[in-house]
Scaffold this motif. Sequence first.
Motif, mmCIF file in Angstrom:
data_model
loop_
_atom_site.group_PDB
_atom_site.id
_atom_site.type_symbol
_atom_site.label_atom_id
_atom_site.label_comp_id
_atom_site.label_asym_id
_atom_site.label_seq_id
_atom_site.Cartn_x
_atom_site.Cartn_y
_atom_site.Cartn_z
ATOM 1 N N LEU A 2 0.824 -1.194 0.000
ATOM 2 C CA LEU A 2 0.000 0.000 0.000
ATOM 3 C C LEU A 2 0.868 1.257 0.000
ATOM 4 C CD1 LEU A 2 -2.889 1.044 0.224
ATOM 5 C CD2 LEU A 2 -2.671 0.976 2.698
ATOM 6 N N TRP A 3 1.929 1.229 0.854
ATOM 7 C CA TRP A 3 2.750 2.433 0.995
ATOM 8 C C TRP A 3 3.506 2.757 -0.294
ATOM 9 C CZ3 TRP A 3 0.162 3.879 4.689
ATOM 10 C CH2 TRP A 3 -0.127 3.086 5.788
ATOM 11 N N LEU A 6 1.843 5.301 -2.426
ATOM 12 C CA LEU A 6 1.555 6.631 -1.913
ATOM 13 C C LEU A 6 1.767 7.667 -3.000
ATOM 14 C CD1 LEU A 6 3.293 6.531 1.554
ATOM 15 C CD2 LEU A 6 0.853 6.622 1.100
ATOM 16 N N SER A 7 0.869 8.605 -3.070
ATOM 17 C CA SER A 7 1.062 9.641 -4.088
ATOM 18 C C SER A 7 0.628 10.987 -3.551
ATOM 19 C CB SER A 7 0.248 9.306 -5.338
ATOM 20 O OG SER A 7 -1.109 9.511 -5.085
ATOM 21 N N SER A 8 1.351 12.031 -3.957
ATOM 22 C CA SER A 8 0.978 13.367 -3.516
ATOM 23 C C SER A 8 -0.296 13.789 -4.235
ATOM 24 C CB SER A 8 2.093 14.345 -3.846
ATOM 25 O OG SER A 8 2.299 14.369 -5.231
ATOM 26 N N ALA A 9 -0.391 13.409 -5.481
ATOM 27 C CA ALA A 9 -1.576 13.630 -6.304
ATOM 28 C C ALA A 9 -2.084 15.059 -6.199
ATOM 29 C CB ALA A 9 -2.654 12.645 -5.936
ATOM 30 N N LYS A 10 -3.349 15.226 -6.200
ATOM 31 C CA LYS A 10 -4.000 16.532 -6.126
ATOM 32 C C LYS A 10 -3.620 17.413 -7.306
ATOM 33 C CE LYS A 10 -3.534 16.113 -1.187
ATOM 34 N NZ LYS A 10 -2.553 16.412 -0.157
ATOM 35 N N LYS A 89 -0.269 25.949 2.353
ATOM 36 C CA LYS A 89 0.501 25.552 1.174
ATOM 37 C C LYS A 89 0.022 26.298 -0.070
ATOM 38 C CE LYS A 89 3.029 22.484 1.525
ATOM 39 N NZ LYS A 89 4.452 22.542 1.916
ATOM 40 N N GLU A 112 -3.372 21.802 0.055
ATOM 41 C CA GLU A 112 -3.875 21.934 1.424
ATOM 42 C C GLU A 112 -4.579 20.649 1.861
ATOM 43 O OE1 GLU A 112 -3.306 24.453 3.237
ATOM 44 O OE2 GLU A 112 -3.191 26.276 2.045
ATOM 45 N N SER A 113 -4.672 20.462 3.180
ATOM 46 C CA SER A 113 -5.338 19.264 3.695
ATOM 47 C C SER A 113 -6.853 19.329 3.510
ATOM 48 C CB SER A 113 -5.040 19.093 5.190
ATOM 49 O OG SER A 113 -3.718 18.692 5.363
ATOM 50 N N ARG A 114 -7.417 20.531 3.644
ATOM 51 C CA ARG A 114 -8.861 20.671 3.495
ATOM 52 C C ARG A 114 -9.176 21.742 2.463
ATOM 53 N NH1 ARG A 114 -11.250 21.929 9.112
ATOM 54 N NH2 ARG A 114 -9.141 22.454 9.722
ATOM 55 N N TYR A 116 -10.396 21.098 -0.820
ATOM 56 C CA TYR A 116 -10.164 20.728 -2.224
ATOM 57 C C TYR A 116 -11.350 21.135 -3.107
ATOM 58 C CZ TYR A 116 -13.640 17.079 -2.115
ATOM 59 O OH TYR A 116 -14.836 16.420 -2.040
ATOM 60 N N GLN B 79 5.775 24.684 8.531
ATOM 61 C CA GLN B 79 4.908 25.860 8.583
ATOM 62 C C GLN B 79 4.504 26.171 10.019
ATOM 63 O OE1 GLN B 79 3.184 23.124 6.547
ATOM 64 N NE2 GLN B 79 4.812 23.561 5.078
ATOM 65 N N ASP B 112 5.797 14.682 -0.175
ATOM 66 C CA ASP B 112 4.540 15.192 -0.732
ATOM 67 C C ASP B 112 3.333 14.468 -0.155
ATOM 68 O OD1 ASP B 112 5.760 17.051 -2.209
ATOM 69 O OD2 ASP B 112 5.675 15.965 -4.122
ATOM 70 N N SER B 113 3.551 13.276 0.379
ATOM 71 C CA SER B 113 2.401 12.488 0.806
ATOM 72 C C SER B 113 2.404 12.141 2.298
ATOM 73 C CB SER B 113 2.336 11.195 -0.016
ATOM 74 O OG SER B 113 3.537 10.488 0.136
ATOM 75 N N ARG B 115 2.796 13.996 6.092
ATOM 76 C CA ARG B 115 2.944 15.285 6.767
ATOM 77 C C ARG B 115 2.542 15.168 8.242
ATOM 78 N NH1 ARG B 115 -1.580 15.019 3.578
ATOM 79 N NH2 ARG B 115 -0.201 15.132 1.796
ATOM 80 N N GLU B 143 -0.279 12.502 8.898
ATOM 81 C CA GLU B 143 -1.267 12.232 7.846
ATOM 82 C C GLU B 143 -0.540 11.705 6.618
ATOM 83 O OE1 GLU B 143 -5.040 14.684 6.649
ATOM 84 O OE2 GLU B 143 -3.333 15.471 5.539
ATOM 85 N N ASP B 145 -1.149 10.280 2.550
ATOM 86 C CA ASP B 145 -2.038 10.079 1.404
ATOM 87 C C ASP B 145 -1.887 8.636 0.954
ATOM 88 O OD1 ASP B 145 -2.576 12.772 1.553
ATOM 89 O OD2 ASP B 145 -1.072 13.306 0.057
ATOM 90 N N LEU B 146 -2.963 7.878 1.051
ATOM 91 C CA LEU B 146 -2.895 6.481 0.605
ATOM 92 C C LEU B 146 -3.153 6.382 -0.894
ATOM 93 C CD1 LEU B 146 -4.795 4.673 3.500
ATOM 94 C CD2 LEU B 146 -2.380 5.251 3.321
ATOM 95 N N THR B 147 -4.120 7.147 -1.351
ATOM 96 C CA THR B 147 -4.390 7.250 -2.789
ATOM 97 C C THR B 147 -4.715 8.717 -3.044
ATOM 98 O OG1 THR B 147 -6.777 6.965 -2.604
ATOM 99 C CG2 THR B 147 -5.450 4.943 -2.747
ATOM 100 N N GLU B 148 -5.098 9.025 -4.268
ATOM 101 C CA GLU B 148 -5.474 10.409 -4.554
ATOM 102 C C GLU B 148 -6.675 10.839 -3.728
ATOM 103 O OE1 GLU B 148 -6.008 11.603 -8.568
ATOM 104 O OE2 GLU B 148 -4.212 10.563 -9.249
ATOM 105 N N LYS B 151 -6.965 9.548 2.658
ATOM 106 C CA LYS B 151 -5.888 9.927 3.571
ATOM 107 C C LYS B 151 -6.075 9.197 4.891
ATOM 108 C CE LYS B 151 -6.832 14.346 2.945
ATOM 109 N NZ LYS B 151 -6.808 15.812 2.919
#
Lengths: 175, 392
Positions: A2-3, A6-10, A89, A112-114, A116, B79, B112-113, B115, B143, B145-148, B151
């Motif tokens: 799973l790890w 991991l993707s930053s995506a967005k 961010k 940002e975390s929230r 989107y 930050q 990036d994933s 934090r 936190e 990111d597991l997928t797009e 989280k």
Amino acid sequence: MLWSNLSSAKSYMSEQAFVELVESTLLDANQLNSKTLWLKKPMQEKIKRILNHNYPKLRLRYKMLSPLENSSPSNITTVWFLEEIGKEKPISFAISVKNSNVQLIRVLEYRESRGYEVQIPAFTEQFDQIGVDNNGLLNKDIDGITGATMSVSAMKKIARLSILLHNTVTNNENK
Amino acid sequence: MRLTTSALAVSALLSTSVMAAEPTNEELLEILKKQQQQIEELKKSLDKTDKKVEETDQKVESSADAIEQSMTASTSNTQIGGYGELHYNNIEDSESIDFHRFVLFFGHEFTDSIRFFSELELEHALSGDGKPGEVELEQAYIEMDLTEQTKLKSGVFLIPVGIINETHEPPTFYGVERNPIEKNIIPATWWEAGAGLTTQFGEGVNADFAIHSGLNVDITGSNSFLIRNGRQKVAKANADSLAYTARLKYTAIPGLELAASFQHQSDVTQGELDSSASLFSSHVAYTTGNFGIRALYASWDIDGSDAESIGRDSQEGYYVEPSYKINQQFGLFARYNAWDNNAGDSADTEKRQTNIGLNYWPHENVVFKVDIENRTGAQDGSGFNLGVGYQF
């Protein structure tokens, strides 16, 4: 395993895809030029008044699309790729402007975390054809997002900024 | 004869002069070669100049890149942020002034994933033995990111319930004090330790699920089974009985947020009385143009005869808050609140409170507030509140 996925995506759209989207909305045959606007002190001051902070750029690269036959300022479309911090961010925006109105605005990357939801078409469409009033403020109300006030605020500032930049370069073009 | 010879001499002289003024083909070729050479030299010189201009351009671009990089150095992986609020309360001749909350955020992005996020709060300005305040670690979680769309967070985090609990920076809400429903029924600010998943279904539909530490309410005295007193604040907390929270949130329409949360507590007495409990909460927050409205309902259902015997097996409340933003800087609101922590008994124990007031934002992240407050029902009193708050 799973790890490893991991993707930053967005990332919602590339700059190239945005330019193609803008071109597809323009009826005339257009010539596309890449240009650079150097941000001299007076311009930096204007930008600071919109963003409420110093702008960490010396120049901005942008695209200019103008009809082959008629390149009066009102027919020129400019495309800008700008970043502004929401809460923590930077959010990457792409904006096209024509005749001092925003034509399209898209979120290219959201970090940002929230919040989107600022990239949802139903939200970004509120900016279609938006302009600024005499005070440089947006001339339409934007319905916000609960819990994402600062991301919404960032997008509103970027819309105002892109109009300022557009007006600057198209006026220069006309001289 | 002599004349003829002289004429020939003059003619030859003239002919020689004419021949001297017009270059021969060879001479012309030589001149062309020289000119060609000069053109070549000029072209080379021009190429060199172009190359120098290009090099200068590159140097300018590189310098600009470097300068811009140093100008954006502040956007590092770590930050800092925060918020705070000072309150003056004057209710029924009881006056107090309190720096209610001073909060600092620290966040760090490992990749990036992955934090980290934390929130450290000094409440009521002064902490220590016999002092009114507390230093509280309200958030500290990793936190990933597991997928797009999904989280995972793990650590100490805010429970996904209500409006205020997760977003409570002073410039984001009306009224000096937070609403009493999200204090006495939903015990905001409410944080627990555990793990939680957040996932996004399509555009604007989110779900949260978390397994975390539970409440530990008093079981004797006047505060028995009061929810707010049950917060353990993850301070050497009793983890005998865990809790589970799920939330569904809809935000696909600009300006609208609809959400519902459900929580199951295995035992709110942490093994003392075997008293499970469940919380249901739902809310709507909607703004269109200058108008806004927030409404929230929350209720607890606590099992066991001990809670039932004092009417605290049922605790519930709601509020409705319409607002109107006059312009970017001024906004008016009214809020009606009703709640009952003894809703399980037959007595009229409901408390009611109305607040009407004004927010003034001289800057989007700075707010001054004033409101008048009227308490009725199982409480009374009236007065006013003043406040100033900020976030960054």
